[in-house]
Design an enzyme around this catalytic site. Sequence first.
Site, PDB file in Angstrom:
ATOM      1  N   ASP A 187       0.882  -1.164   0.000  1.00  7.18           N
ATOM      2  CA  ASP A 187       0.000   0.000   0.000  1.00  7.18           C
ATOM      3  C   ASP A 187       0.924   1.219   0.000  1.00  7.18           C
ATOM      4  OD1 ASP A 187      -2.435   1.523   0.400  1.00  7.18           O
ATOM      5  OD2 ASP A 187      -1.701   1.855   2.435  1.00  7.18           O
TER       6      ASP A 187
ATOM      7  N   ASP B 261       0.197   5.047   0.559  1.00  2.00           N
ATOM      8  CA  ASP B 261       0.099   6.143   1.524  1.00  2.00           C
ATOM      9  C   ASP B 261       0.252   5.591   2.942  1.00  2.00           C
ATOM     10  OD1 ASP B 261      -0.113   8.884   1.991  1.00  2.00           O
ATOM     11  OD2 ASP B 261      -2.241   8.732   2.458  1.00  2.00           O
TER      12      ASP B 261
END
Lengths: 309, 309
Positions: free
Chosen positions: A31, A33
């Site tokens: 992932d 962010d």
Amino acid sequence: MVSVQASRSIPKATDAQKLELLSKVKCFIFDCDGVIWLGDKVIDGVPETLDMLRSMGKKCFFVTNNSTKSRAGYMSKFRSLGLNVSAEEIYSSSYAAAAYLESINFKKKVYVIGEVGIQEELDMKGIRHLGGPGDADKRVTLKSGEFMEHDPEVGAVVVGFDRNINYYKIQYATLCIRENPGCMFIATNRDAVTHLTDAQEWAGNGSMVGAIVGSTKREPTVVGKPSGFMLENISASLGLKPDQICMVGDRLDTDIMFGKNGGLTTSLVLSGVTTEEVLNHPDNKVIPDFVLPALPDLLTVKEKAMVAA
Amino acid sequence: MVSVQASRSIPKATDAQKLELLSKVKCFIFDCDGVIWLGDKVIDGVPETLDMLRSMGKKCFFVTNNSTKSRAGYMSKFRSLGLNVSAEEIYSSSYAAAAYLESINFKKKVYVIGEVGIQEELDMKGIRHLGGPGDADKRVTLKSGEFMEHDPEVGAVVVGFDRNINYYKIQYATLCIRENPGCMFIATNRDAVTHLTDAQEWAGNGSMVGAIVGSTKREPTVVGKPSGFMLENISASLGLKPDQICMVGDRLDTDIMFGKNGGLTTSLVLSGVTTEEVLNHPDNKVIPDFVLPALPDLLTVKEKAMVAA
């Protein structure tokens, strides 16, 4: 009677555990962010960590539910942050939609609710499409006897985030799904909100998908997080078993849950939204296989890992 | 083993049953399409039947989930068909939304997704509102740092059918519901499709409501069919028990089910979408109290009924 639950503490990975992780896992799914960057700033040490993983022969994928850009389009975001990645390492939900259609040998046309990212990915796979940004300014007059034509060759509606959503697009997609036999309804994701700007949360693709669910009473096939398609697609393309793939994320209820549901190895990083307090709270039922303060903590075993690799 | 279910036949109302219906019931709630009119033509005998019911002192309400017009606006539709009704006899879902807010003594502002009908009904109740048609052409640029302001005095978002739905309205409504403490989410209805033109079915308010459900993860309070609010509002205003009110409709799974759920007397008319075959099919579990070929069949007992009244 008030029950007091003993507090627990899920330890951060030791160097031995980091070596175990690096030995067992052949592919990392990140992932972005909270893991790779925070807002518009790369987390210190991430470029070196990615260099280490690549030099050990690990495959890396950067996952985003953002469908507004294609993989190629998303590369500029990485490069602007000083991260050198290839388009093939980026797994956007726009790409997932095209990869899904390719995986089922789809030959009809796609009606697109969404932006240029989906169109570009469909073009890369040679899949014909209509709609998308080209329908941004279309209006429905609804004068007496009004009839909207739609293309009977549309065999799938792909719904991604669309800042130019309008009633024309909603009705066109609804007609295809309700009236074209076997027409599929594919959603890049159903995120309620998205961080289009740092200033506030914005209504996400959950809105565009909800609009089509509301008029068709059909549930979509979701191809982005947290669906299984992406994981199956990655493990099949690399010939890996699920536990040889590690999902690295900063959210327990999405990233880590997503990885666990797919049988993946999971690593939580504490550099994003999840604090140690939340992780260790008795109400938390999602326990990752590994916990790292931040991704670059893997660098503490760099020398030993490189020797072992 | 194949089970063969005995065929059944639910009889049409006899004259004695029609008199029983007219004696017991003080108020009739009519679905319009298939009961009062078909497309743009009034069903033969309906005006005389309505005259008879009114001369017997029965209250009549004409129910529509269409929220694009106010009650006053909807009167022109009735008048163009040669039906003389008063605004108070029309129960549109736009009126239902305003009546609901009045019933809870609402004093804040409303953000409207929808058309002029909702605005006019809110004006009639003196409820402040913003949004609606005035936001039809607003666009969101999403440039870096973009932040959308919203009015903290908004205490309810009302969502009705809106042919000018756009991302600005979706985001504004989402901000109000997610960020204004206690902000309500009210839907005029959740119909998947609607008959905006005779030529085809059009995506209905299910789309607009679905868009807001998708970004807020909240379920709305529905005030139109098939919610209970309308029935409670009518029975409370007239001081009637539920079985003194008769729901008259041509659809088993909406109109008749709606009436039965509210404890009303129910009459199915066969002048609309439901055939005798569907009514008598073993799979049908919704049995109306009375079955009439069409509403004007009540005229066969006109003289006896008028004497009894």
